[in-house]
Structure formats: C-alpha cells, structure tokens
Design a protein around this motif. Sequence first.
Motif, PDB file in Angstrom:
ATOM      1  N   MET A 151      88.896  69.237  42.834  1.00  0.00           N
ATOM      2  CA  MET A 151      87.957  69.778  43.819  1.00  0.00           C
ATOM      3  C   MET A 151      86.533  69.306  43.493  1.00  0.00           C
ATOM      4  SD  MET A 151      87.651  73.808  42.702  1.00  0.00           S
ATOM      5  CE  MET A 151      89.392  74.151  42.481  1.00  0.00           C
ATOM      6  N   VAL A 152      85.647  69.493  44.431  1.00  0.00           N
ATOM      7  CA  VAL A 152      84.243  69.151  44.208  1.00  0.00           C
ATOM      8  C   VAL A 152      83.544  70.331  43.541  1.00  0.00           C
ATOM      9  CG1 VAL A 152      84.113  67.504  46.104  1.00  0.00           C
ATOM     10  CG2 VAL A 152      83.631  69.918  46.550  1.00  0.00           C
ATOM     11  N   VAL A 153      82.350  70.096  43.032  1.00  0.00           N
ATOM     12  CA  VAL A 153      81.652  71.125  42.268  1.00  0.00           C
ATOM     13  C   VAL A 153      81.070  72.204  43.181  1.00  0.00           C
ATOM     14  CG1 VAL A 153      81.074  69.524  40.402  1.00  0.00           C
ATOM     15  CG2 VAL A 153      79.457  69.861  42.288  1.00  0.00           C
ATOM     16  N   VAL A 160      75.052  73.768  38.603  1.00  0.00           N
ATOM     17  CA  VAL A 160      76.341  73.217  39.021  1.00  0.00           C
ATOM     18  C   VAL A 160      77.447  73.997  38.329  1.00  0.00           C
ATOM     19  CG1 VAL A 160      77.810  71.167  39.030  1.00  0.00           C
ATOM     20  CG2 VAL A 160      75.356  70.946  39.404  1.00  0.00           C
ATOM     21  N   LEU A 161      78.472  74.382  39.091  1.00  0.00           N
ATOM     22  CA  LEU A 161      79.567  75.190  38.565  1.00  0.00           C
ATOM     23  C   LEU A 161      80.899  74.475  38.741  1.00  0.00           C
ATOM     24  CD1 LEU A 161      78.810  78.784  39.892  1.00  0.00           C
ATOM     25  CD2 LEU A 161      78.165  77.780  37.697  1.00  0.00           C
ATOM     26  N   GLY A 162      81.815  74.774  37.836  1.00  0.00           N
ATOM     27  CA  GLY A 162      83.157  74.224  37.949  1.00  0.00           C
ATOM     28  C   GLY A 162      84.215  75.215  37.513  1.00  0.00           C
ATOM     29  N   ARG A 190      81.947  80.969  44.681  1.00  0.00           N
ATOM     30  CA  ARG A 190      81.308  79.654  44.572  1.00  0.00           C
ATOM     31  C   ARG A 190      81.926  78.748  43.517  1.00  0.00           C
ATOM     32  NH1 ARG A 190      74.941  81.702  45.052  1.00  0.00           N
ATOM     33  NH2 ARG A 190      75.110  82.370  47.241  1.00  0.00           N
ATOM     34  N   LEU A 191      82.820  79.282  42.723  1.00  0.00           N
ATOM     35  CA  LEU A 191      83.390  78.510  41.620  1.00  0.00           C
ATOM     36  C   LEU A 191      84.376  77.446  42.102  1.00  0.00           C
ATOM     37  CD1 LEU A 191      83.866  81.386  39.069  1.00  0.00           C
ATOM     38  CD2 LEU A 191      82.663  79.255  38.574  1.00  0.00           C
ATOM     39  N   THR A 197      92.430  70.416  42.340  1.00  0.00           N
ATOM     40  CA  THR A 197      92.585  70.978  40.998  1.00  0.00           C
ATOM     41  C   THR A 197      91.217  71.208  40.371  1.00  0.00           C
ATOM     42  OG1 THR A 197      92.780  68.751  40.088  1.00  0.00           O
ATOM     43  CG2 THR A 197      94.824  69.867  40.690  1.00  0.00           C
ATOM     44  N   CYS A 198      91.205  71.881  39.222  1.00  0.00           N
ATOM     45  CA  CYS A 198      89.940  72.164  38.540  1.00  0.00           C
ATOM     46  C   CYS A 198      89.170  70.876  38.277  1.00  0.00           C
ATOM     47  CB  CYS A 198      90.190  72.896  37.226  1.00  0.00           C
ATOM     48  SG  CYS A 198      90.830  74.563  37.433  1.00  0.00           S
ATOM     49  N   MET A 199      87.860  70.930  38.504  1.00  0.00           N
ATOM     50  CA  MET A 199      87.025  69.723  38.427  1.00  0.00           C
ATOM     51  C   MET A 199      86.461  69.472  37.045  1.00  0.00           C
ATOM     52  SD  MET A 199      85.429  72.537  39.459  1.00  0.00           S
ATOM     53  CE  MET A 199      84.842  72.843  41.114  1.00  0.00           C
ATOM     54  N   VAL A 200      86.981  70.214  36.058  1.00  0.00           N
ATOM     55  CA  VAL A 200      86.654  69.946  34.661  1.00  0.00           C
ATOM     56  C   VAL A 200      87.874  69.282  34.026  1.00  0.00           C
ATOM     57  CG1 VAL A 200      85.024  71.855  34.537  1.00  0.00           C
ATOM     58  CG2 VAL A 200      87.433  72.250  33.973  1.00  0.00           C
TER      59      VAL A 200
END
Length: 575
Positions: A151-153, A160-162, A190-191, A197-200
């Motif tokens: 996914m995008v941030v 900026v969150l992830g 907002r996360l 999938t998780c962007m980290v």
Amino acid sequence: MAGDAGKGLRKGLTSYGDAGFSLFLRKAFIKAMGYSDDALNRPIVGITNTFSDYNPCHGNAPALIEAAKRGVMLAGAMPMVFPTISIHESFAHPTSMFLRNLMAMDTEEMIRAQPMDAVIVIGGCDKTLPAQIMAAASVDLPTVVIPVGPMVVGHHKGEVLGACTDCRRLWAAHRAGEIDEAEIEVVNGRLAPSVGTCMVMGTASTMACMIEAMGLALPYAGTIPAPHAERVRLAEASGRRAAAMAVAGGPRPRALLTPASLRNAQVVLQAIGGSTNGLIHLTAMANRVGARIDLDAFDAVGREVPVLVDLKPSGAHYMEHFHHAGGVPKLLRELGDLIDLDAPTVAGGCLRDVVAAAEEVPGQTVIRSPADPIKAAGGLAVLRGNLAPRGALIKHAAASPRLLQHTGRAVVFESIPDMAARIDAPDLDVGADDVLVLRNAGPKGAPGMPEAGYLPIPKKLARQGVKDMVRISDARMSGTAFGTIVLHVTPESAVGGPLALVRTGDAIRLDVAGRRIDLLVDEAELARRQAALPEAPRPAWARRGYARLFHDTVTQADEGCDFAFMAPDGGATEG
C-alpha cells in the motif's frame, strides 16, 4: 476434438474409466460457460483468485486477475480463474501461520486437480505467497508469481505513517499515555490508506522481494505499489509470460529453486533487513524441493552482507520509496558478487539480465552501496546456547544496541493468556533490566506460532519511559515490529525445549556478537527440572480435524513449520 494429449483441456481427465467420455463430458459442461472450441483447444493458464472481503491486502486482486487474463489471451492462451483460501494476518484466528499449510495444500490440490499447463499465483499478505510457492514447488508446474504489492503511505500531523511499524509505535505511545483516545482513533483511519500489503519491510514485503530475487516473478514485482497502474501492467506482462511458459513447458519451479537462488534469497533477506518470518517460509519452500536451509550458513551470510535498504523498521523509508529508487534490480546490482547472477528467472533469462536493465536513480538514498550501508552486518542473526540448542533468531538491525549484550533476571509468562492477564498488572514484579520470557507460544504450544513475540512493555514501565527490553519466546514476531526480541527458540517449550525450564528470577544472558542465548543455571539443576516436566497430553483444541493434523505433524521452526509428510519423500523429521 483435436489437440495434444495431456495438454490443455485434456490434462488430468476425471476418472470415469473411459478417457474419451471424460473429455466429452468436460467439454459439454465447460461449454455451459459459453466457451468456443477455439478457446478450449488452446493452452490453459490457471490463475488463483485469493480475493476476499476479509483480506484488504488483496483488495486489488480482481484488477490483477483481469490484467493477467488479458496478458494470457494476448499471447494466445486460455486463462481460467479458480478460487483458493485467502488468509489475512489480522483476520485469522488463532493466527495466520496456523492456516499457511492449509492454504498450501488447498492450492497444490487445486492445481493438480484442474487442467492447466501453467499457473499464475496472486497473493501478498504474509502467509499467502509462501503457501502458494510451497504448493507450486510441490506440483512443479510452470508458475509465475504476482504479488499484490504494498500500500501507499499515510500521513498524520505532517508525519509519514506506515502499517504496521507505526501502528506498533503509536499504540505503544497510547499505552504509555502519550496519545489520547481521540487521537489514536484518528491515527487508526490513516495508517492504511489503500489496499495492498504493509508498506514497511514486514513479512509481506520481505517475501515479495525474496521471491523476485529467486526469479519466481518478473522484475519490480516485489515493490510496485498496489494502487499503481504499473502494478496492473506487470500483471498483464506476467500473463503473457505464463502463456509462453505453458507452451514451452518451463521453466518450472524446481528449475528456479536451486541452491544458488535459495542463497540469493538469504542474501536479499539480510540486505533488506527483512522479517524473521522470511527464514521460516524460505525453509518450508526449500524443503518442498528437497533442499535444506542451514541456520549457521544463514548466519554466516548475515555477517558478510550489510543492510543496504533504508526502510522501516530497520531504517527510515517505505516500500514505495524503495521502488522509486530502483527496487530489487538496483539492490541486486549493489550487492554485486554476493549474488549469483547466473540464477535463472521466469522471464527466461537470468538475474544478470535483470541487473543489466536496472534503473539508476540520481540522488536516491534509499538503496545504499556496500561502502555506505545502513548496518554493517545483515539484519538477522542466529543464536545458539542452552536456551536454543536448535537455534533462535534476533532481528538485531531493529534492536537497541545497548541491549545486544545483556544479562537480566527472567520474568516468565506461561502462555499468551497468562501474559495478557499479567503484563499490565501494577503489582507485576518487573524492572527495566529484566528479561521478559514467553513460553508455550510455538508451533504446537499456542497453536500456530503466533506473532506474540513482540511482548508489550509492561504499562508501568512504559509510563516511566521504557521503550525496549530483552524479550524471549518460542513465538514469531511481525516483520513490522522492532525491539531487542529473541524469537523462534527451538525446540519449543511445548515439546520439552529448554524454554520450559526457565523460572522467574533465573539469570539469562544475551550475547548477539557471540551468537549466544543462555540460561545461567547449572546443568544439574536443569536436568532436575527437565526430569520433573510432566508429559503433555494432546490439548483440547487439537482433538479433531485440521487442528489435530496440525498439532500431530507440524515441524519446528528450524524445519519451516510445514507438515512432516509434505516433504518430497513424505518423511521430514517431526517435532
């Protein structure tokens, strides 16, 4: 009914005792869907459908399926979409790992049961891609992998969150009283601002990057953001490639999952600061082709390979930044001789071709050179010692440096429910220098080896400003998590592993440089404790069905937590 025997619609005919009738009946029924003879006489590419309303990671799967179908048809083959199990990390009880092997079996049997000359597997959320590749390796049908993408941030108050590294960080701040109820609810929306999938560099991104490095997916498949048009074009290109593989008969997964490609995956896992889960999944995938992942060899790779990707939780950036910096092809170029560039890929060439075409992005700092790494050594280390005779893992790239050499007093939790009941108790006897120990959270003990290894900091310590402690368990940890956390202690406590012998008040020494995790209790006392352990009966949750199959046949973490009978010879070591 012209065509090659054993190809296309003629493949794997249902057993009625009359092959001609079997084909006649199959065509009669499929024509009810409106297919023409021209369509039915073409090579068939199966496409897995893992879309589910419970799986937001796979929210773009319908668009990817349509694009893959388009690519297959443009290349002259026939796409056939079929459903399989879909697993989402936060919608799977008791844990997604409990269901990974079920998804692998489901996918394998559906590929075997239905006529197809090649298959496209579409997945992303943590356990889905490993399950699909375990299945593909066992069937050994030409396979192209399409990850759904990150996914995008998100953004909150200029930050900026992830998901989910920042999920954990901000939830910890909320537990510590630094963020109130109203703000944590705003953050909650907002996360995760898009599907994917998780962007980290959690397990999903780790697996996608490793899969690309092993040549099982087309270049950039691991990093293109889920909502981007480029991801859809990649799916179309994957469809074209799968159609060509259906005609050519290869390359097949077993031709790609070689010792060289498996080592390449380990190099990339270390270089990206990837999830500890990646090693369990890689082990399970390797076992399906009769290969073995040696933990000591993996640790040696980690000593040689630096962390080069500046991504959370080990660094500062997110997956879309990794992609725009050049993605896995650029990373492979930076890794140079550490990668075997002659390893083949589904594209038909080898990694040398991928690296030659890698994009150079002036001024980018997300993918570092070996001369300027994020960390001088790889992200993961293998620990041995009397607490983990068959190994344990620590993601030291995301740990607190001051705790990498630490001796502390054990505070033991017997189970996940015990931890949940006591961790925040005001009268819990715990200090900042203590070592939190969780047992009965492994493959058989929990069940399913949940991501409970990220034990929360006891609330009374969190409110004093404590951000990290040494934590030890036979559980797993999300790749998005951070902290000085020892995981995958093997053998697990539920089968009598040494973790079952620890008592509150015992001293435990962690020595990451020396690759040791030791219980500082004399051997005679440990032998007495071992002899006093009761024999554990089959737990109530494992009395029937899949749960019983899981409990009785799942292997330990160092063997990939697969079912013992799923090895090529059906005889992997159990327990």
